[in-house]
Design a protein around this motif. Structure first.
Motif, PDB file in Angstrom:
ATOM      1  N   LYS A 139      32.844  11.441   1.931  1.00 44.90           N
ATOM      2  CA  LYS A 139      33.739  12.592   1.941  1.00 44.90           C
ATOM      3  C   LYS A 139      33.344  13.579   3.034  1.00 44.90           C
ATOM      4  N   SER A 140      32.257  13.262   3.761  1.00 45.30           N
ATOM      5  CA  SER A 140      31.782  14.084   4.870  1.00 45.30           C
ATOM      6  C   SER A 140      31.234  13.169   5.955  1.00 45.30           C
ATOM      7  N   SER A 141      31.485  13.535   7.202  1.00 44.08           N
ATOM      8  CA  SER A 141      30.952  12.744   8.327  1.00 44.08           C
ATOM      9  C   SER A 141      29.483  13.072   8.588  1.00 44.08           C
ATOM     10  N   GLU A 142      28.927  14.028   7.846  1.00 42.13           N
ATOM     11  CA  GLU A 142      27.551  14.470   8.082  1.00 42.13           C
ATOM     12  C   GLU A 142      26.518  13.754   7.224  1.00 42.13           C
ATOM     13  N   LEU A 143      26.932  12.811   6.387  1.00 42.28           N
ATOM     14  CA  LEU A 143      25.963  12.119   5.528  1.00 42.28           C
ATOM     15  C   LEU A 143      24.971  11.328   6.376  1.00 42.28           C
ATOM     16  N   GLU A 144      23.716  11.414   6.009  1.00 46.23           N
ATOM     17  CA  GLU A 144      22.654  10.617   6.603  1.00 46.23           C
ATOM     18  C   GLU A 144      21.528  10.499   5.589  1.00 46.23           C
ATOM     19  N   PHE A 145      20.633   9.567   5.842  1.00 46.83           N
ATOM     20  CA  PHE A 145      19.536   9.306   4.905  1.00 46.83           C
ATOM     21  C   PHE A 145      18.242   9.977   5.358  1.00 46.83           C
ATOM     22  N   ALA A 146      17.551  10.597   4.413  1.00 47.97           N
ATOM     23  CA  ALA A 146      16.184  11.056   4.618  1.00 47.97           C
ATOM     24  C   ALA A 146      15.253   9.945   4.129  1.00 47.97           C
ATOM     25  N   VAL A 147      14.189   9.693   4.857  1.00 47.27           N
ATOM     26  CA  VAL A 147      13.212   8.662   4.490  1.00 47.27           C
ATOM     27  C   VAL A 147      12.071   9.340   3.738  1.00 47.27           C
ATOM     28  N   LEU A 148      11.758   8.793   2.559  1.00 47.42           N
ATOM     29  CA  LEU A 148      10.636   9.276   1.756  1.00 47.42           C
ATOM     30  C   LEU A 148       9.653   8.132   1.584  1.00 47.42           C
ATOM     31  N   ARG A 149       8.379   8.462   1.503  1.00 44.28           N
ATOM     32  CA  ARG A 149       7.344   7.435   1.372  1.00 44.28           C
ATOM     33  C   ARG A 149       6.248   7.922   0.434  1.00 44.28           C
ATOM     34  N   LYS A 150       5.649   6.973  -0.257  1.00 43.74           N
ATOM     35  CA  LYS A 150       4.536   7.283  -1.160  1.00 43.74           C
ATOM     36  C   LYS A 150       3.457   6.222  -1.003  1.00 43.74           C
ATOM     37  N   PRO A 151       2.210   6.628  -0.761  1.00 43.60           N
ATOM     38  CA  PRO A 151       1.119   5.657  -0.811  1.00 43.60           C
ATOM     39  C   PRO A 151       0.882   5.259  -2.262  1.00 43.60           C
ATOM     40  N   ILE A 152       0.609   3.986  -2.483  1.00 45.99           N
ATOM     41  CA  ILE A 152       0.384   3.529  -3.865  1.00 45.99           C
ATOM     42  C   ILE A 152      -0.931   2.768  -3.971  1.00 45.99           C
ATOM     43  N   LYS A 197       0.832  -1.212   0.000  1.00 48.60           N
ATOM     44  CA  LYS A 197       0.000   0.000   0.000  1.00 48.60           C
ATOM     45  C   LYS A 197       0.869   1.265   0.000  1.00 48.60           C
ATOM     46  N   ALA A 198       2.161   1.076   0.303  1.00 46.89           N
ATOM     47  CA  ALA A 198       3.098   2.206   0.323  1.00 46.89           C
ATOM     48  C   ALA A 198       4.480   1.711  -0.074  1.00 46.89           C
ATOM     49  N   ILE A 199       5.256   2.626  -0.581  1.00 47.70           N
ATOM     50  CA  ILE A 199       6.633   2.324  -0.959  1.00 47.70           C
ATOM     51  C   ILE A 199       7.526   3.379  -0.311  1.00 47.70           C
ATOM     52  N   GLU A 200       8.647   2.913   0.232  1.00 42.29           N
ATOM     53  CA  GLU A 200       9.545   3.778   0.980  1.00 42.29           C
ATOM     54  C   GLU A 200      10.936   3.712   0.368  1.00 42.29           C
ATOM     55  N   MET A 201      11.679   4.792   0.536  1.00 40.91           N
ATOM     56  CA  MET A 201      13.066   4.820   0.085  1.00 40.91           C
ATOM     57  C   MET A 201      13.863   5.696   1.027  1.00 40.91           C
ATOM     58  N   THR A 202      15.173   5.558   0.962  1.00 40.71           N
ATOM     59  CA  THR A 202      16.061   6.474   1.668  1.00 40.71           C
ATOM     60  C   THR A 202      16.957   7.128   0.634  1.00 40.71           C
ATOM     61  N   VAL A 203      17.195   8.425   0.834  1.00 42.22           N
ATOM     62  CA  VAL A 203      18.048   9.202  -0.063  1.00 42.22           C
ATOM     63  C   VAL A 203      18.996   9.998   0.819  1.00 42.22           C
ATOM     64  N   ILE A 204      20.247  10.064   0.427  1.00 40.47           N
ATOM     65  CA  ILE A 204      21.198  10.867   1.202  1.00 40.47           C
ATOM     66  C   ILE A 204      20.627  12.278   1.330  1.00 40.47           C
ATOM     67  N   ARG A 205      20.479  12.731   2.546  1.00 40.14           N
ATOM     68  CA  ARG A 205      19.831  14.009   2.850  1.00 40.14           C
ATOM     69  C   ARG A 205      20.447  15.182   2.084  1.00 40.14           C
ATOM     70  N   GLN A 206      21.718  15.134   1.844  1.00 37.45           N
ATOM     71  CA  GLN A 206      22.408  16.224   1.165  1.00 37.45           C
ATOM     72  C   GLN A 206      22.123  16.270  -0.338  1.00 37.45           C
ATOM     73  N   ARG A 207      21.413  15.316  -0.881  1.00 34.90           N
ATOM     74  CA  ARG A 207      21.110  15.273  -2.314  1.00 34.90           C
ATOM     75  C   ARG A 207      19.752  15.929  -2.591  1.00 34.90           C
ATOM     76  N   SER A 208      19.680  17.215  -2.384  1.00 38.12           N
ATOM     77  CA  SER A 208      18.409  17.941  -2.472  1.00 38.12           C
ATOM     78  C   SER A 208      17.777  17.877  -3.860  1.00 38.12           C
ATOM     79  N   ASP A 209      18.571  17.898  -4.935  1.00 37.80           N
ATOM     80  CA  ASP A 209      18.000  17.794  -6.284  1.00 37.80           C
ATOM     81  C   ASP A 209      17.315  16.456  -6.499  1.00 37.80           C
ATOM     82  N   LEU A 210      17.919  15.401  -5.990  1.00 36.49           N
ATOM     83  CA  LEU A 210      17.331  14.070  -6.146  1.00 36.49           C
ATOM     84  C   LEU A 210      16.070  13.933  -5.282  1.00 36.49           C
TER      85      LEU A 210
END
Length: 172
Positions: free
Chosen positions: A159-172, A117-130
């Motif tokens: 290349k940075s110690s600050e990388l982390e993942f943002a969680v995104l979700r979409k109901p389908i 019913k939903a799909i989730e992903m993680t994207v490196i938080r610093q990748r704002s365009d993506l």
């Protein structure tokens, strides 16, 4: 373009595609690379084999003839939740709609095969365009952040110690 599940025989070409799209100078031909944030590998043949052989995971391929033009990893992670990762399009083919097509086919696959019913992903938080790209396709930031696996070279060398993942979700 033909779409099908990856098989063991696809691993070498699949690995080459993923590395060319995410890391190094070849990745910089496309807009979705991580080469400015990470060096080293994105994945390896062993990890791809494990995904292909797993019961609750699949890698969907987009093939132009025998050549792999794109892929996406899907995992059945819960009763009604799927995870999408490793979305990859050949850097020379980006901006032609294949990524959007892979997203659409992924959503259909998890809905039809796993009743997600939903799909989730993680994207490196610093990748704002993506992240913005995914938001335009209906994915929403949940507000959850997950740690990047710093110190595990299987996922590259940050290349940075600050990388982390943002969680995104979409109901389908």
């Amino acid at each position: 373009m033909n779409f099908d599940r990856a098989k063991i025989d696809d691993i070498a070409a699949l690995h080459a595609l993923v590395e060319s799209a995410y890391r190094g100078e070849s990745a910089k031909r496309g807009w979705t690379h991580e080469a400015d944030l990470l060096s080293g590998q994105r994945t390896d043949a062993k990890a791809l084999r494990e995904i292909i052989e797993a019961d609750r995971q699949v890698i969907l391929l987009a093939k132009n003839g025998d050549a792999i033009a794109g892929c996406v990893q899907l995992s059945h992670v819960g009763e009604s939740l799927a995870y999408l990762g490793l979305l990859t399009v050949d850097p020379d083919l980006q901006a032609a709609g294949l990524g959007k097509e892979l997203l659409t086919r992924s959503e259909q696959f998890v809905r039809n095969n796993w009743q997600a019913k939903a799909i989730e992903m993680t994207v490196i938080r610093q990748r704002s365009d993506l992240i913005a790209y995914y938001e335009r396709r209906g994915y929403v930031r949940t507000g959850e952040l997950r740690p990047f696996p710093h110190g595990d070279p299987r996922f590259g060398r940050p290349k940075s110690s600050e990388l982390e993942f943002a969680v995104l979700r979409k109901p389908i």
